[in-house]
Design an enzyme around this catalytic site. Sequence first.
Site, PDB file in Angstrom:
ATOM      1  N   ASP A  53       0.848  -1.191   0.000  1.00  0.00           N
ATOM      2  CA  ASP A  53       0.000   0.000   0.000  1.00  0.00           C
ATOM      3  C   ASP A  53       0.887   1.245   0.000  1.00  0.00           C
ATOM      4  OD1 ASP A  53      -1.807   2.031   0.656  1.00  0.00           O
ATOM      5  OD2 ASP A  53      -2.977   0.706   1.975  1.00  0.00           O
ATOM      6  N   ASN A 114      -7.675  15.512 -15.739  1.00  0.00           N
ATOM      7  CA  ASN A 114      -8.454  16.635 -16.287  1.00  0.00           C
ATOM      8  C   ASN A 114      -9.472  17.133 -15.255  1.00  0.00           C
ATOM      9  OD1 ASN A 114     -11.396  15.589 -17.295  1.00  0.00           O
ATOM     10  ND2 ASN A 114      -9.922  13.927 -17.502  1.00  0.00           N
ATOM     11  N   HIS A 115      -9.798  16.292 -14.264  1.00  0.00           N
ATOM     12  CA  HIS A 115     -10.808  16.687 -13.277  1.00  0.00           C
ATOM     13  C   HIS A 115     -10.283  17.699 -12.251  1.00  0.00           C
ATOM     14  CE1 HIS A 115     -13.601  14.085 -15.214  1.00  0.00           C
ATOM     15  NE2 HIS A 115     -12.667  13.137 -15.238  1.00  0.00           N
ATOM     16  N   TYR A 142     -12.450  13.936  -5.894  1.00  0.00           N
ATOM     17  CA  TYR A 142     -11.373  13.288  -6.670  1.00  0.00           C
ATOM     18  C   TYR A 142     -10.514  14.362  -7.357  1.00  0.00           C
ATOM     19  CZ  TYR A 142      -9.395  10.960 -10.799  1.00  0.00           C
ATOM     20  OH  TYR A 142      -8.552  10.524 -11.800  1.00  0.00           O
ATOM     21  N   SER A 171      -8.740  10.715 -21.070  1.00  0.00           N
ATOM     22  CA  SER A 171      -9.438   9.425 -20.972  1.00  0.00           C
ATOM     23  C   SER A 171      -8.538   8.369 -21.613  1.00  0.00           C
ATOM     24  CB  SER A 171     -10.774   9.489 -21.706  1.00  0.00           C
ATOM     25  OG  SER A 171     -11.509  10.625 -21.296  1.00  0.00           O
ATOM     26  N   ARG A 180     -17.687  12.608 -25.791  1.00  0.00           N
ATOM     27  CA  ARG A 180     -16.735  13.474 -25.078  1.00  0.00           C
ATOM     28  C   ARG A 180     -15.308  12.965 -25.201  1.00  0.00           C
ATOM     29  NH1 ARG A 180     -14.582  12.533 -20.006  1.00  0.00           N
ATOM     30  NH2 ARG A 180     -13.497  14.321 -19.094  1.00  0.00           N
TER      31      ARG A 180
HETATM   32  C1  15L Z   1     -10.239  10.273 -14.910  1.00  0.00           C
HETATM   33  O1  15L Z   1      -9.507  10.968 -14.230  1.00  0.00           O
HETATM   34  C2  15L Z   1     -10.686   8.922 -14.470  1.00  0.00           C
HETATM   35  O2  15L Z   1      -9.717   8.290 -13.653  1.00  0.00           O
HETATM   36  C3  15L Z   1     -11.052   8.022 -15.610  1.00  0.00           C
HETATM   37  O3  15L Z   1     -11.773   6.944 -15.081  1.00  0.00           O
HETATM   38  C4  15L Z   1     -11.852   8.712 -16.725  1.00  0.00           C
HETATM   39  O4  15L Z   1     -13.166   8.868 -16.302  1.00  0.00           O
HETATM   40  C5  15L Z   1     -11.236  10.033 -17.119  1.00  0.00           C
HETATM   41  O5  15L Z   1     -10.815  10.817 -16.022  1.00  0.00           O
HETATM   42  C6  15L Z   1     -12.128  10.900 -18.011  1.00  0.00           C
HETATM   43  O6  15L Z   1     -12.293  12.094 -17.734  1.00  0.00           O
HETATM   44  O7  15L Z   1     -12.626  10.387 -19.002  1.00  0.00           O
END
Ligand code: 15L
Length: 273
Positions: A53, A114-115, A142, A171, A180
Amino acid sequence: MSESTHGRILITGAAGGVGTFLRTGLADRGWAVRGLDLVTPPDPGPVEWRVGDVGDPAVLDAAMQDVDVVVHLAGIPVEDRFDRILKTNIDGTYQVFDAAVRNGVPRVLAASSNHAVGYYERADYADSTIGVDVRPRPDTYYGVSKVFMEAIGSFYADRHNLQVACVRIGSCFEAPRSRRMLDTWLSPADAVRLFHALATAPDLRYEIVYGVSANKTAWWDMEPGRRLGYVAQDDSDVFAAKVEAEAADVYDPEDPEYKYLGGVFTTFVPPED
Ligand code: 15L
């Protein structure tokens, strides 16, 4: 340095989706790959495997012996309850950066997302691309954990001279799974090109780059990656007709899926249990 062409690279989260692409791809490029994850996959490939871990400093100290580059992918990959994000993504990322400094590993390449900037709107970038230097606008807890990753990377680069690149991955799948993703797709082969380029780039200090392929419809600035030697070769356009034919919905620019950089993540509510 190990006896491989480039040295030894440790991949945390090596059993996951992106980890699976990278561990074989980077081994093919001449890296001695060490994989670390909670489980051993059935087909680890040409990889020295460690089970453990990233929250455990002793596991990290052992895994980082004789390592030249850490690729940090381990973490919860979607939205989740804040306490779980805090433990796995925020504390786990702190532990990885701290262990790298403690063990004299010079370079960390961290999987941001990207999030971290998911609330930016596509319509505002109709005539331009979104840069890496915009204010963070995370779309989930996240995404908040990825902003933390970029912040601690910057702090450790300045405080400890650690060489750091944070990759805002789009992605990363075999093929785009939705309309998208025609914009946001990072092909597995381009992911390997990108991480290899970042692992070997001379004079790396601290950089944020977008992890995306050369998609016709991409709207993220590729220049920071290009400057570091990343030449994307794939384009989601080859999948466009198939994706369009299979799309269940009608294209609506006000639908969060299309309106925001982070798509439907902007609507996700953490689970209650
Ligand atoms: C991410 O950060 C995720 O980990 C992945 O599962 C996708 O959903 C991706 O972004 C996305 O934006 O498509």
